[in-house]
Write an enzyme that holds these catalytic residues in place. Sequence first.
Site, PDB file in Angstrom:
ATOM      1  N   TYR A  14     -26.539  18.429 -27.384  1.00 49.51           N
ATOM      2  CA  TYR A  14     -27.181  17.140 -27.441  1.00 49.51           C
ATOM      3  C   TYR A  14     -28.822  17.596 -27.531  1.00 49.51           C
ATOM      4  CZ  TYR A  14     -30.104  13.378 -25.619  1.00 49.51           C
ATOM      5  OH  TYR A  14     -30.728  12.444 -24.949  1.00 49.51           O
ATOM      6  N   ASN A  43     -35.321  12.600 -16.855  1.00 49.21           N
ATOM      7  CA  ASN A  43     -34.395  12.412 -16.286  1.00 49.21           C
ATOM      8  C   ASN A  43     -34.915  10.298 -16.073  1.00 49.21           C
ATOM      9  OD1 ASN A  43     -33.818  14.881 -15.528  1.00 49.21           O
ATOM     10  ND2 ASN A  43     -31.969  13.922 -16.091  1.00 49.21           N
TER      11      ASN A  43
END
Length: 179
Positions: A14, A43
């Site tokens: 990823y 995040n």
Amino acid sequence: PVDEKAALKPLSPYAVSKLAAEEYCRTYWRAYGLGAVSLRYFNVYGPRQTGGSYSGVISIFAKALSRGEPLTINGDGNQTRDFVYVDDVVTANVNALRARRTEGEVLNIGTGKSTSINELSRVMRRLSGRHDVKVKYAPARRGDIRHSCADITMAVSRLRYKPKTRLHEGIQQVLNWFR
């Protein structure tokens, strides 16, 4: 905090795909003049995240808290993350569309503040009023980095980016949505 010039050593497929996308943007800019800027989101969290296995830890914890289920922390919980609220990410995107001379650049979008997963679990249990919910620990996930915090100096100067949502305010919005 990690700046945009830090050596990149992706730990998962990823992460490699994100780096490849940045290079594609930079290459299209150089080769064809396509004005692209890459925003490196840290995040991101906010209401409407589903809390599934590929979701961020805040929505996973919120879903568990809404059901009275234990919070599972992978690893020892001392790993840190830079949690940025979705509204601040939207602002960064809009500012990037309007910015001048950012083509070919990579800019970090975060808050510049790190929070441990243990602290996150304490804050979320307190804000939800679910002090009865237990925390359980599971093995660390392979490919997870230990500490993640954005140096947002370039985004501040290039995009006039300034995150406004404090972590506890954003978490409260997420918890309200899960209720």
